[in-house]
Design a protein around this motif. Structure first.
Motif, PDB file in Angstrom:
ATOM      1  N   GLU A 118       0.828  -1.217   0.000  1.00  9.91           N
ATOM      2  CA  GLU A 118       0.000   0.000   0.000  1.00  9.91           C
ATOM      3  C   GLU A 118       0.860   1.264   0.000  1.00  9.91           C
ATOM      4  N   TRP A 119       2.069   1.162   0.523  1.00 12.40           N
ATOM      5  CA  TRP A 119       2.944   2.333   0.627  1.00 12.40           C
ATOM      6  C   TRP A 119       3.708   2.613  -0.652  1.00 12.40           C
ATOM      7  N   TYR A 120       3.703   1.690  -1.588  1.00 17.85           N
ATOM      8  CA  TYR A 120       4.506   1.846  -2.806  1.00 17.85           C
ATOM      9  C   TYR A 120       3.636   1.673  -4.056  1.00 17.85           C
ATOM     10  N   PRO A 121       2.980   2.748  -4.523  1.00 18.28           N
ATOM     11  CA  PRO A 121       2.098   2.652  -5.690  1.00 18.28           C
ATOM     12  C   PRO A 121       2.846   2.249  -6.970  1.00 18.28           C
ATOM     13  N   GLN A 122       4.109   2.613  -7.066  1.00 16.64           N
ATOM     14  CA  GLN A 122       4.895   2.251  -8.252  1.00 16.64           C
ATOM     15  C   GLN A 122       5.101   0.730  -8.313  1.00 16.64           C
ATOM     16  N   VAL A 123       5.349   0.119  -7.168  1.00 17.85           N
ATOM     17  CA  VAL A 123       5.509  -1.335  -7.096  1.00 17.85           C
ATOM     18  C   VAL A 123       4.166  -2.001  -7.386  1.00 17.85           C
ATOM     19  N   ARG A 124       3.109  -1.468  -6.805  1.00 21.73           N
ATOM     20  CA  ARG A 124       1.758  -2.007  -7.040  1.00 21.73           C
ATOM     21  C   ARG A 124       1.418  -1.959  -8.532  1.00 21.73           C
ATOM     22  N   ASP A 125       1.790  -0.867  -9.208  1.00 18.94           N
ATOM     23  CA  ASP A 125       1.540  -0.730 -10.645  1.00 18.94           C
ATOM     24  C   ASP A 125       2.335  -1.765 -11.440  1.00 18.94           C
ATOM     25  N   THR A 126       3.589  -1.968 -11.080  1.00 20.52           N
ATOM     26  CA  THR A 126       4.427  -2.963 -11.764  1.00 20.52           C
ATOM     27  C   THR A 126       3.853  -4.359 -11.584  1.00 20.52           C
ATOM     28  N   LEU A 127       3.464  -4.692 -10.369  1.00 21.19           N
ATOM     29  CA  LEU A 127       2.932  -6.032 -10.092  1.00 21.19           C
ATOM     30  C   LEU A 127       1.577  -6.272 -10.755  1.00 21.19           C
ATOM     31  N   SER A 128       0.842  -5.193 -11.019  1.00 19.28           N
ATOM     32  CA  SER A 128      -0.468  -5.355 -11.660  1.00 19.28           C
ATOM     33  C   SER A 128      -0.340  -5.863 -13.103  1.00 19.28           C
ATOM     34  N   LYS A 129       0.858  -5.802 -13.670  1.00 22.30           N
ATOM     35  CA  LYS A 129       1.102  -6.286 -15.025  1.00 22.30           C
ATOM     36  C   LYS A 129       1.455  -7.775 -15.055  1.00 22.30           C
ATOM     37  N   GLY A 130       1.424  -8.404 -13.899  1.00 23.95           N
ATOM     38  CA  GLY A 130       1.761  -9.825 -13.796  1.00 23.95           C
ATOM     39  C   GLY A 130       0.754 -10.711 -14.509  1.00 23.95           C
ATOM     40  N   ARG A 131       1.201 -11.889 -14.872  1.00 23.98           N
ATOM     41  CA  ARG A 131       0.358 -12.884 -15.554  1.00 23.98           C
ATOM     42  C   ARG A 131       0.458 -14.204 -14.789  1.00 23.98           C
ATOM     43  N   LYS A 132      -0.419 -15.136 -15.126  1.00 26.83           N
ATOM     44  CA  LYS A 132      -0.419 -16.456 -14.487  1.00 26.83           C
ATOM     45  C   LYS A 132       0.002 -17.517 -15.487  1.00 26.83           C
ATOM     46  N   CYS A 133       0.790 -18.462 -15.025  1.00 32.18           N
ATOM     47  CA  CYS A 133       1.239 -19.578 -15.853  1.00 32.18           C
ATOM     48  C   CYS A 133       0.062 -20.533 -16.084  1.00 32.18           C
ATOM     49  N   ALA A 134      -0.116 -20.967 -17.320  1.00 26.62           N
ATOM     50  CA  ALA A 134      -1.204 -21.884 -17.668  1.00 26.62           C
ATOM     51  C   ALA A 134      -0.973 -23.283 -17.110  1.00 26.62           C
ATOM     52  N   ILE A 135       0.260 -23.612 -16.712  1.00 26.70           N
ATOM     53  CA  ILE A 135       0.560 -24.946 -16.188  1.00 26.70           C
ATOM     54  C   ILE A 135       0.508 -24.967 -14.664  1.00 26.70           C
ATOM     55  N   CYS A 136       1.352 -24.155 -14.019  1.00 23.98           N
ATOM     56  CA  CYS A 136       1.453 -24.221 -12.556  1.00 23.98           C
ATOM     57  C   CYS A 136       0.555 -23.211 -11.835  1.00 23.98           C
ATOM     58  N   GLY A 137       0.060 -22.205 -12.546  1.00 29.37           N
ATOM     59  CA  GLY A 137      -0.816 -21.214 -11.936  1.00 29.37           C
ATOM     60  C   GLY A 137      -0.102 -20.143 -11.148  1.00 29.37           C
ATOM     61  N   LYS A 138       1.239 -20.181 -11.122  1.00 35.34           N
ATOM     62  CA  LYS A 138       1.997 -19.167 -10.381  1.00 35.34           C
ATOM     63  C   LYS A 138       2.157 -17.912 -11.236  1.00 35.34           C
ATOM     64  N   SER A 139       2.422 -16.802 -10.556  1.00 35.00           N
ATOM     65  CA  SER A 139       2.544 -15.514 -11.232  1.00 35.00           C
ATOM     66  C   SER A 139       3.941 -15.277 -11.772  1.00 35.00           C
ATOM     67  N   PHE A 140       4.028 -14.505 -12.851  1.00 33.32           N
ATOM     68  CA  PHE A 140       5.302 -14.065 -13.410  1.00 33.32           C
ATOM     69  C   PHE A 140       5.096 -12.684 -13.997  1.00 33.32           C
ATOM     70  N   LEU A 141       6.196 -11.990 -14.285  1.00 30.58           N
ATOM     71  CA  LEU A 141       6.081 -10.609 -14.732  1.00 30.58           C
ATOM     72  C   LEU A 141       6.426 -10.441 -16.203  1.00 30.58           C
ATOM     73  N   THR A 142       7.674 -10.690 -16.566  1.00 32.28           N
ATOM     74  CA  THR A 142       8.089 -10.340 -17.938  1.00 32.28           C
ATOM     75  C   THR A 142       8.625 -11.495 -18.759  1.00 32.28           C
ATOM     76  N   ILE A 143       8.969 -12.595 -18.147  1.00 36.65           N
ATOM     77  CA  ILE A 143       9.601 -13.682 -18.898  1.00 36.65           C
ATOM     78  C   ILE A 143       8.639 -14.848 -18.970  1.00 36.65           C
ATOM     79  N   TRP A 144       8.297 -15.256 -20.208  1.00 35.60           N
ATOM     80  CA  TRP A 144       7.388 -16.378 -20.387  1.00 35.60           C
ATOM     81  C   TRP A 144       7.606 -17.021 -21.741  1.00 35.60           C
ATOM     82  N   ILE A 145       6.955 -18.151 -21.940  1.00 35.64           N
ATOM     83  CA  ILE A 145       6.993 -18.854 -23.215  1.00 35.64           C
ATOM     84  C   ILE A 145       5.592 -18.752 -23.805  1.00 35.64           C
ATOM     85  N   ASP A 146       5.520 -18.218 -25.015  1.00 31.38           N
ATOM     86  CA  ASP A 146       4.248 -18.072 -25.713  1.00 31.38           C
ATOM     87  C   ASP A 146       3.878 -19.412 -26.323  1.00 31.38           C
ATOM     88  N   CYS A 147       2.699 -19.900 -26.006  1.00 28.41           N
ATOM     89  CA  CYS A 147       2.252 -21.208 -26.500  1.00 28.41           C
ATOM     90  C   CYS A 147       0.847 -21.104 -27.072  1.00 28.41           C
TER      91      CYS A 147
END
Length: 191
Positions: A118-147
């Motif tokens: 809550e104290w760091y809106p810039q971090v909150r904004d960065t994390l809001s761009k996260g995605r979920k892995c279609a296999i394990c369901g865990k979050s990631f930010l910028t590195i992924w494999i397009d399938c």
């Protein structure tokens, strides 16, 4: 002939609901189709179109399907020809490592991190761009494999009976998860 049909459709603008360009020996999907926001039925069967133009993605996003019927059979759009790719060892940036840790802790409702974020809106904004892995369901930010995963179309779609599988985009967080994918999931590569 195809040009005349397309010009007529474009003149209709928002009121154009159906475009049929079946068997016109077209080698390119008309990018002007993106200018038809009211389009409900698109028939491009039996042409020579090798790929979908980016402008049409607004009409065919499966999540908010504006296009109700899309006929693309007998076009060389999707070739399921697996090739072996080199699996390079992943070296994540400190930001990626930290973001993955924080996003996954936030999923677990870690109270310390939830309050601190809550104290760091810039971090909150960065994390809001996260995605979920279609296999394990865990979050990631910028590195992924397009399938792509080929799945049977929804029964609610009006489609040609010959269409048995529809490609859906999947994002996978790492080669570790990629190696655990199912038989109908393929990595996308430029060949």
């Amino acid at each position: 002939m195809a040009e005349q049909l397309l010009v007529r459709a474009l003149k209709g603008g928002k009121s154009t609901k159906i475009v049929t360009l079946n068997g016109k020996k077209m080698t390119k999907m008309p990018s002007t189709l993106g200018k038809l926001p009211g389009l409900k039925i698109l028939d491009l069967q039996n042409n020579l179109i090798p790929n979908v133009c980016p402008e049409i993605s607004t009409l065919t996003q499966f999540q908010n399907m504006k296009l109700k019927e899309f006929y693309c059979e007998e076009n060389p759009l999707f070739l399921k020809q697996p090739v072996t790719a080199a699996q390079l060892e992943e070296v994540w940036s400190l930001q990626e490592i930290t973001s993955r840790f924080i996003m996954n802790q936030l999923e677990d409702r870690n109270p310390f991190l939830m309050e601190a974020i809550e104290w760091y809106p810039q971090v909150r904004d960065t994390l809001s761009k996260g995605r979920k892995c279609a296999i394990c369901g865990k979050s990631f930010l910028t590195i992924w494999i397009d399938c792509v995963e080929f799945v049977p179309p929804s029964k609610s779609w009006k489609i040609n009976r010959n269409l048995q599988l529809v490609p859906l985009q999947m994002l996978i967080c790492s080669y570790k998860c990629f190696n655990q994918r199912g038989p109908n999931r393929f990595g996308i590569a430029q060949v």
